[in-house]
Design an enzyme around this catalytic site. Structure first.
Site, mmCIF file in Angstrom:
data_model
loop_
_atom_site.group_PDB
_atom_site.id
_atom_site.type_symbol
_atom_site.label_atom_id
_atom_site.label_comp_id
_atom_site.label_asym_id
_atom_site.label_seq_id
_atom_site.Cartn_x
_atom_site.Cartn_y
_atom_site.Cartn_z
ATOM 1 N N SER A 1 17.820 -8.992 -14.797
ATOM 2 C CA SER A 1 17.027 -8.066 -15.643
ATOM 3 C C SER A 1 17.195 -6.759 -15.766
ATOM 4 O O SER A 1 17.943 -6.123 -15.007
ATOM 5 C CB SER A 1 15.430 -8.142 -15.144
ATOM 6 O OG SER A 1 15.383 -7.623 -14.146
ATOM 7 N N GLN B 1 24.051 -23.700 -11.904
ATOM 8 C CA GLN B 1 23.824 -22.804 -11.099
ATOM 9 C C GLN B 1 22.465 -22.688 -10.137
ATOM 10 O O GLN B 1 21.505 -22.552 -10.993
ATOM 11 C CB GLN B 1 23.981 -21.312 -11.741
ATOM 12 C CG GLN B 1 23.774 -20.023 -10.741
ATOM 13 C CD GLN B 1 24.275 -18.812 -11.702
ATOM 14 O OE1 GLN B 1 24.443 -18.617 -12.898
ATOM 15 N NE2 GLN B 1 24.763 -17.837 -10.664
ATOM 16 N N GLY B 2 22.282 -22.934 -9.067
ATOM 17 C CA GLY B 2 21.077 -23.053 -8.340
ATOM 18 C C GLY B 2 20.701 -21.409 -7.615
ATOM 19 O O GLY B 2 20.897 -21.803 -6.559
ATOM 20 N N TYR B 3 20.581 -20.645 -8.239
ATOM 21 C CA TYR B 3 20.232 -19.465 -7.790
ATOM 22 C C TYR B 3 18.505 -18.908 -7.767
ATOM 23 O O TYR B 3 17.958 -18.741 -6.831
ATOM 24 C CB TYR B 3 20.876 -18.070 -8.395
ATOM 25 C CG TYR B 3 22.371 -17.944 -7.980
ATOM 26 C CD1 TYR B 3 23.038 -18.792 -7.276
ATOM 27 C CD2 TYR B 3 22.951 -16.785 -8.324
ATOM 28 C CE1 TYR B 3 24.268 -18.588 -6.711
ATOM 29 C CE2 TYR B 3 24.161 -16.324 -7.649
ATOM 30 C CZ TYR B 3 24.788 -17.255 -7.086
ATOM 31 O OH TYR B 3 26.156 -17.255 -6.457
ATOM 32 N N SER B 4 18.064 -18.802 -9.101
ATOM 33 C CA SER B 4 16.925 -18.139 -9.242
ATOM 34 C C SER B 4 15.858 -19.346 -8.730
ATOM 35 O O SER B 4 15.713 -20.482 -8.772
ATOM 36 C CB SER B 4 16.593 -18.042 -10.749
ATOM 37 O OG SER B 4 17.281 -17.079 -11.007
ATOM 38 N N SER C 1 20.192 -23.555 -15.840
ATOM 39 C CA SER C 1 20.751 -23.739 -17.198
ATOM 40 C C SER C 1 21.401 -25.051 -17.371
ATOM 41 O O SER C 1 22.495 -25.320 -16.307
ATOM 42 C CB SER C 1 21.710 -22.647 -17.781
ATOM 43 O OG SER C 1 21.056 -21.590 -18.243
ATOM 44 N N GLU D 1 15.514 -4.196 -15.556
ATOM 45 C CA GLU D 1 14.952 -3.244 -14.507
ATOM 46 C C GLU D 1 15.943 -3.384 -13.051
ATOM 47 O O GLU D 1 16.091 -2.308 -12.605
ATOM 48 C CB GLU D 1 13.690 -3.880 -14.287
ATOM 49 C CG GLU D 1 12.415 -3.685 -15.267
ATOM 50 C CD GLU D 1 12.644 -4.597 -16.663
ATOM 51 O OE1 GLU D 1 11.808 -4.344 -17.458
ATOM 52 O OE2 GLU D 1 13.582 -5.515 -16.204
ATOM 53 N N GLU E 1 31.093 -13.783 -13.185
ATOM 54 C CA GLU E 1 30.250 -14.042 -14.432
ATOM 55 C C GLU E 1 30.445 -13.074 -15.585
ATOM 56 O O GLU E 1 30.296 -13.413 -16.907
ATOM 57 C CB GLU E 1 28.722 -13.882 -14.049
ATOM 58 C CG GLU E 1 27.692 -14.440 -15.192
ATOM 59 C CD GLU E 1 26.319 -14.576 -14.592
ATOM 60 O OE1 GLU E 1 25.794 -15.173 -15.401
ATOM 61 O OE2 GLU E 1 26.244 -13.869 -13.706
#
Length: 392
Positions: A372, A131-134, A166, A374, A249
């Site tokens: 997160s 997964q290429g998100y962050s 990951s 938050e 997810e």
């Protein structure tokens, strides 16, 4: 949701349980309990073979429609499968990103050509995904991504960096969020691309963690390429696809996660009894509280899956389980006492952690990855309580 198994569901539960008992034998028996949080690199190749064994017998993608290679099982039967899989202490799956994330996303948003190209290999566990998100400056604030892609000669050319990717070191493909409209900001101008991971323009570097593993990675795209038609949805409209994927997810597999949590808690209670920690009324109270809270989390997960819920319900679920699991790691150290403060130090390995120390260290990340705490609270505050948006 009616939590009482119907006759056909009881028969299905027996079928799953019997199959796992008959097949988690021989070389596969040694894989019981391997993998999972903080241990994703553990016996990876052997667990991949187990996943392919599941595929040969029709136990992958069980909730997918039959026309795409799944079994079209009911929600209750999917829950039963994941519960029985966890109860059997079967090894952690290696095809999560394909089966649970990008596969359902392609079924919902992909072209017929994309479905025909990718879905059969996901069912057979012949191709793995990441997964290429962050990104370094766009973790929980995903809309701040800076990775760019441009069309050139019938291909998308991609430049940028992703992080916390990951198991990228095992991936054949990465689904990537990239800006394809120059000058766009926030949710606008983002596209959802399917990118081959094994090419010259993709560099993958492992990030070593406190637990000693390195399942997270940095991924650098320098002129990486993918075909022009390997875009999911329309150019510039990838944000909706990305949010749809995040909904998948937090789907039915979370029920198996709850069973895994229950097994961890029961093992910790057994440890507290054996070392006398449970005689401390504070420890006993916290273990009892953890037991009650875990049942609440399970019932909330069932409600979320069985009713027409607002998308924000996923934020509630993530807050509940992440905070609970992190607290379980802290409770494990309380039960271990002073013994939990030391680790073996073989000269050739660095330090050697036991299962409870690894749990404590890894669960510090539970309230960060996957959105997160938050950010989840901001979502609930702004979209449910209608409070003013946070200044940006």
């Amino acid at each position: 949701m009616d939590l009482t198994d119907a006759a056909e569901d009881r028969a299905f539960r027996t079928e799953v349980r019997t199959w796992l008992e008959d097949n988690l034998v021989g070389e596969f028996a040694a894989l019981k309990g391997l993998g999972g949080s903080g241990k994703d690199l553990e016996a990876h190749d052997e667990r991949l073979e187990w996943d392919r064994h599941l595929a040969k017998h029709g136990w992958t993608c069980i909730g997918w429609p039959t026309e795409y290679g799944g079994r079209g099982l009911s929600l209750m039967q999917q829950v039963i499968f994941h519960e029985e899989y966890a109860r059997a202490n079967a090894p952690a799956r290696v095809n999560h990103f394909g089966e649970e994330l990008i596969g359902p996303t392609l079924i919902a948003f992909g072209s017929e050509e994309q479905k025909a190209r990718f879905l059969p290999k996901m069912v057979a566990v012949e191709e793995l995904w990441a997964q290429g998100y962050s990104e370094p400056n766009a973790g929980s604030d995903l809309a701040n991504i800076a990775t760019k892609a441009r069309l050139e000669g019938g291909e998308w050319v991609i430049d940028g960096q992703k992080v916390w990717t990951s198991l990228a070191q095992f991936a054949d493909w990465i689904f990537v969020l990239a800006r394809t409209e120059p000058g766009s900001q926030r949710h606008q101008g983002i596209s959802f691309l399917l990118v081959p991971a094994r090419q010259e323009g993709v560099e993958i570097r492992g990030i070593e963690q406190l637990t000693g593993g390195a399942e997270f990675n940095e991924v650098f795209f320098t002129g990486a390429r993918t075909a022009a038609d390997l875009i999911v949805g329309e150019p510039g409209q990838g944000w909706g696809v990305a949010m749809g994927l995040l909904g998948f997810e937090r789907g039915v597999s979370t029920l198996g996660q709850q069973v895994g949590f229950r097994r961890e808690l029961n093992a910790l209670i057994d440890l507290a009894r054996s070392n006398g920690a449970i005689d401390d009324p504070i420890v006993a109270d916290r273990l009892a509280r953890a037991d009650a809270e875990l049942e609440v989390i399970r019932l909330n997960a069932l409600r979320t899956l069985s009713e027409e819920q607002a998308p924000q319900q996923a934020s509630v679920a993530k807050l509940l389980w992440a905070t609970w699991h992190r607290t379980l790691g802290e409770l494990a150290m309380l039960v271990r006492g002073v013994d939990g403060l030391t680790a073996g130090l073989p000269a050739h390995q660095g330090y050697d952690l036991d299962e409870w120390q690894r749990l404590f260290l890894f669960t510090r990340a539970d309230t960060i990855y996957g959105g997160s705490d938050e950010v989840q609270r901001n979502i609930l505050a702004e979209r449910v309580l209608r409070l003013p948006r946070e200044a940006r």
